[in-house]
Design a protein around this motif. Sequence first.
Motif, PDB file in Angstrom:
ATOM      1  N   ARG A 252      -3.542  -2.245   6.953  1.00  0.00           N
ATOM      2  CA  ARG A 252      -3.365  -1.648   5.628  1.00  0.00           C
ATOM      3  C   ARG A 252      -2.481  -2.544   4.764  1.00  0.00           C
ATOM      4  N   ASP A 253      -1.420  -3.093   5.346  1.00  0.00           N
ATOM      5  CA  ASP A 253      -0.519  -3.971   4.603  1.00  0.00           C
ATOM      6  C   ASP A 253      -1.271  -5.191   4.071  1.00  0.00           C
ATOM      7  N   ASP A 254      -2.162  -5.737   4.894  1.00  0.00           N
ATOM      8  CA  ASP A 254      -2.940  -6.896   4.461  1.00  0.00           C
ATOM      9  C   ASP A 254      -3.905  -6.529   3.327  1.00  0.00           C
ATOM     10  N   GLN A 255      -4.463  -5.333   3.393  1.00  0.00           N
ATOM     11  CA  GLN A 255      -5.315  -4.867   2.295  1.00  0.00           C
ATOM     12  C   GLN A 255      -4.521  -4.764   1.000  1.00  0.00           C
ATOM     13  N   LEU A 256      -3.316  -4.165   1.103  1.00  0.00           N
ATOM     14  CA  LEU A 256      -2.481  -3.988  -0.078  1.00  0.00           C
ATOM     15  C   LEU A 256      -2.008  -5.322  -0.634  1.00  0.00           C
ATOM     16  N   GLY A 257      -1.827  -6.302   0.258  1.00  0.00           N
ATOM     17  CA  GLY A 257      -1.404  -7.621  -0.192  1.00  0.00           C
ATOM     18  C   GLY A 257      -2.440  -8.313  -1.048  1.00  0.00           C
ATOM     19  N   VAL A 258      -3.679  -7.880  -0.950  1.00  0.00           N
ATOM     20  CA  VAL A 258      -4.752  -8.476  -1.745  1.00  0.00           C
ATOM     21  C   VAL A 258      -5.176  -7.574  -2.898  1.00  0.00           C
ATOM     22  N   PHE A 259      -5.187  -6.256  -2.655  1.00  0.00           N
ATOM     23  CA  PHE A 259      -5.765  -5.343  -3.650  1.00  0.00           C
ATOM     24  C   PHE A 259      -4.789  -4.289  -4.193  1.00  0.00           C
ATOM     25  N   GLY A 260      -3.570  -4.228  -3.682  1.00  0.00           N
ATOM     26  CA  GLY A 260      -2.653  -3.179  -4.093  1.00  0.00           C
ATOM     27  C   GLY A 260      -2.245  -3.288  -5.550  1.00  0.00           C
ATOM     28  N   ASP A 261      -1.676  -2.202  -6.065  1.00  0.00           N
ATOM     29  CA  ASP A 261      -1.173  -2.155  -7.437  1.00  0.00           C
ATOM     30  C   ASP A 261       0.227  -2.755  -7.454  1.00  0.00           C
ATOM     31  N   GLU A 262       0.405  -3.843  -8.194  1.00  0.00           N
ATOM     32  CA  GLU A 262       1.686  -4.537  -8.216  1.00  0.00           C
ATOM     33  C   GLU A 262       2.820  -3.626  -8.667  1.00  0.00           C
ATOM     34  N   GLU A 263       2.524  -2.720  -9.589  1.00  0.00           N
ATOM     35  CA  GLU A 263       3.558  -1.799 -10.075  1.00  0.00           C
ATOM     36  C   GLU A 263       4.038  -0.855  -8.980  1.00  0.00           C
ATOM     37  N   ILE A 264       3.174  -0.592  -8.002  1.00  0.00           N
ATOM     38  CA  ILE A 264       3.523   0.330  -6.915  1.00  0.00           C
ATOM     39  C   ILE A 264       4.088  -0.420  -5.714  1.00  0.00           C
ATOM     40  N   THR A 265       3.449  -1.538  -5.345  1.00  0.00           N
ATOM     41  CA  THR A 265       3.887  -2.265  -4.154  1.00  0.00           C
ATOM     42  C   THR A 265       5.144  -3.087  -4.388  1.00  0.00           C
ATOM     43  N   GLY A 266       5.398  -3.480  -5.633  1.00  0.00           N
ATOM     44  CA  GLY A 266       6.564  -4.309  -5.924  1.00  0.00           C
ATOM     45  C   GLY A 266       6.386  -5.762  -5.548  1.00  0.00           C
ATOM     46  N   LYS A 267       5.159  -6.144  -5.156  1.00  0.00           N
ATOM     47  CA  LYS A 267       4.857  -7.527  -4.787  1.00  0.00           C
ATOM     48  C   LYS A 267       3.690  -8.027  -5.639  1.00  0.00           C
ATOM     49  N   PRO A 268       3.756  -9.271  -6.108  1.00  0.00           N
ATOM     50  CA  PRO A 268       2.636  -9.809  -6.888  1.00  0.00           C
ATOM     51  C   PRO A 268       1.348  -9.784  -6.077  1.00  0.00           C
ATOM     52  N   ILE A 269       0.304  -9.231  -6.639  1.00  0.00           N
ATOM     53  CA  ILE A 269      -0.966  -9.175  -5.938  1.00  0.00           C
ATOM     54  C   ILE A 269      -1.577 -10.577  -5.892  1.00  0.00           C
ATOM     55  N   GLY A 270      -2.064 -10.939  -4.749  1.00  0.00           N
ATOM     56  CA  GLY A 270      -2.638 -12.257  -4.568  1.00  0.00           C
ATOM     57  C   GLY A 270      -1.708 -13.228  -3.874  1.00  0.00           C
ATOM     58  N   ASP A 271      -0.469 -12.810  -3.586  1.00  0.00           N
ATOM     59  CA  ASP A 271       0.476 -13.695  -2.893  1.00  0.00           C
ATOM     60  C   ASP A 271      -0.086 -14.203  -1.564  1.00  0.00           C
ATOM     61  N   ASP A 272      -0.710 -13.294  -0.795  1.00  0.00           N
ATOM     62  CA  ASP A 272      -1.265 -13.692   0.501  1.00  0.00           C
ATOM     63  C   ASP A 272      -2.380 -14.723   0.332  1.00  0.00           C
ATOM     64  N   LEU A 273      -3.123 -14.620  -0.768  1.00  0.00           N
ATOM     65  CA  LEU A 273      -4.202 -15.567  -1.025  1.00  0.00           C
ATOM     66  C   LEU A 273      -3.634 -16.925  -1.449  1.00  0.00           C
ATOM     67  N   ILE A 274      -2.591 -16.894  -2.261  1.00  0.00           N
ATOM     68  CA  ILE A 274      -1.948 -18.130  -2.701  1.00  0.00           C
ATOM     69  C   ILE A 274      -1.302 -18.847  -1.514  1.00  0.00           C
ATOM     70  N   GLU A 275      -0.709 -18.057  -0.610  1.00  0.00           N
ATOM     71  CA  GLU A 275      -0.060 -18.644   0.565  1.00  0.00           C
ATOM     72  C   GLU A 275      -1.070 -19.084   1.627  1.00  0.00           C
ATOM     73  N   GLY A 276      -2.317 -18.653   1.473  1.00  0.00           N
ATOM     74  CA  GLY A 276      -3.342 -19.038   2.442  1.00  0.00           C
ATOM     75  C   GLY A 276      -3.247 -18.291   3.752  1.00  0.00           C
ATOM     76  N   LYS A 277      -2.790 -17.033   3.701  1.00  0.00           N
ATOM     77  CA  LYS A 277      -2.665 -16.235   4.917  1.00  0.00           C
ATOM     78  C   LYS A 277      -4.043 -16.025   5.558  1.00  0.00           C
ATOM     79  N   ARG A 278      -4.138 -16.363   6.829  1.00  0.00           N
ATOM     80  CA  ARG A 278      -5.412 -16.209   7.539  1.00  0.00           C
ATOM     81  C   ARG A 278      -5.416 -14.872   8.267  1.00  0.00           C
ATOM     82  N   THR A 279      -5.448 -13.829   7.461  1.00  0.00           N
ATOM     83  CA  THR A 279      -5.410 -12.474   7.984  1.00  0.00           C
ATOM     84  C   THR A 279      -6.760 -12.077   8.555  1.00  0.00           C
ATOM     85  N   VAL A 280      -6.775 -10.947   9.231  1.00  0.00           N
ATOM     86  CA  VAL A 280      -8.042 -10.416   9.745  1.00  0.00           C
ATOM     87  C   VAL A 280      -8.998 -10.168   8.584  1.00  0.00           C
ATOM     88  N   LEU A 281      -8.496  -9.644   7.479  1.00  0.00           N
ATOM     89  CA  LEU A 281      -9.322  -9.381   6.303  1.00  0.00           C
ATOM     90  C   LEU A 281      -9.992 -10.661   5.812  1.00  0.00           C
TER      91      LEU A 281
END
Length: 366
Positions: A252-281
């Motif tokens: 779920r955390d990995d999903q939110l890292g890509v698609f979550g609402d930045e205003e709710i999560t408090g983290k910039p959306i797309g950070d995991d993509l910029i960092e190149g995280k090789r998540t299960v997703l």
Amino acid sequence: MQETMRLAGLIQERISDTLSRHREALAPLGTDALPLLDEALGFLSGGKRFRAQFAVLGYRAARELDTSGEVTEEFERILDAACALEFFHAAALIHDDVIDRSDTRRGRPAVHRLFSAMHQQHNWRGAADHFGLAGAILLGDLLQSWADELMQTACDNTPDRVAARRARAHFNRMRSEVAVGQYLDVLEEQHPEFADHDEQLERSTRVLVYKSAKYSVEAPILIGAALAGASEELETALSSFGLPIGVAFQLRDDQLGVFGDEEITGKPIGDDLIEGKRTVLVTLARENLPNTQRRIFDDLLGTDLDSEQVAILQRTIRESGAVEQVEDMISRNVERATDALIGTSIRPDAAAQLTALAERSARRTF
């Protein structure tokens, strides 16, 4: 819900009291140390407290404990252990933001960015970014030290010495697994290419399990249960519950890292993509793409993406069907976990609350 809110209040109160004691003990170091100590309190204020809640429920799975009444010596022991987990979690997040070069956390500047800004504000000599990194690393180290002290206090005050040693062993193993899991996560980003799908999925899953899943749910539950004197059989049952819930939590955390609402999560959306995280997703999405589209996806992943490129990758992942696959994995892990509670010696009220907390942690939107 009222009981959960009371527990969160007691955890925050104990965290604040712990920080106040340390602040008083460190007073001889002078006022220059205050920004570090102020940030400790700021970072540890608020939060979902999932780990603390799982620890208390792990205790209650093995032994009756009234968390709505007065705070007895027994209750204090598990509160100390629960707070130790929150201190450790805070330290892990601070170090994680350094490693990932994240700018924000919970809607405020990441700790290393905060100390860097302080350096710039005072026009100090040297490099502001280096000072920021040093401050964040040291604060994380300090919080880990205080986590260890709290855990040791919980163990020292546990009359059953065997129970205390088992709880301590769970805590020690958790710390080692998180550090090595974090290293494996960093290592994955260094490989120039993805491995073959099956191997990459296994590697991505290993990172997920050891960097986050085990310490988010399984370890807190086992620490709480051990302090209560749980049998090995009960601990095995709780582990069979905790690990799949931890996996669902991180998926779920990995999903939110890509698609979550930045205003709710408090983290910039797309950070995991910029960092190149090789998540299960991400791994599942790649497997479902045609070769040409996969090459474009790989070329973009892990680069300094603008908002339009982030949106392209988000759309690609959605259209690949990977989101549905991960949602199915989350549901199957929750089902596997709840099935593990059937026919065990776990106290019924604790089992019901564990199930409810598992659902909340796996289905959350922030």
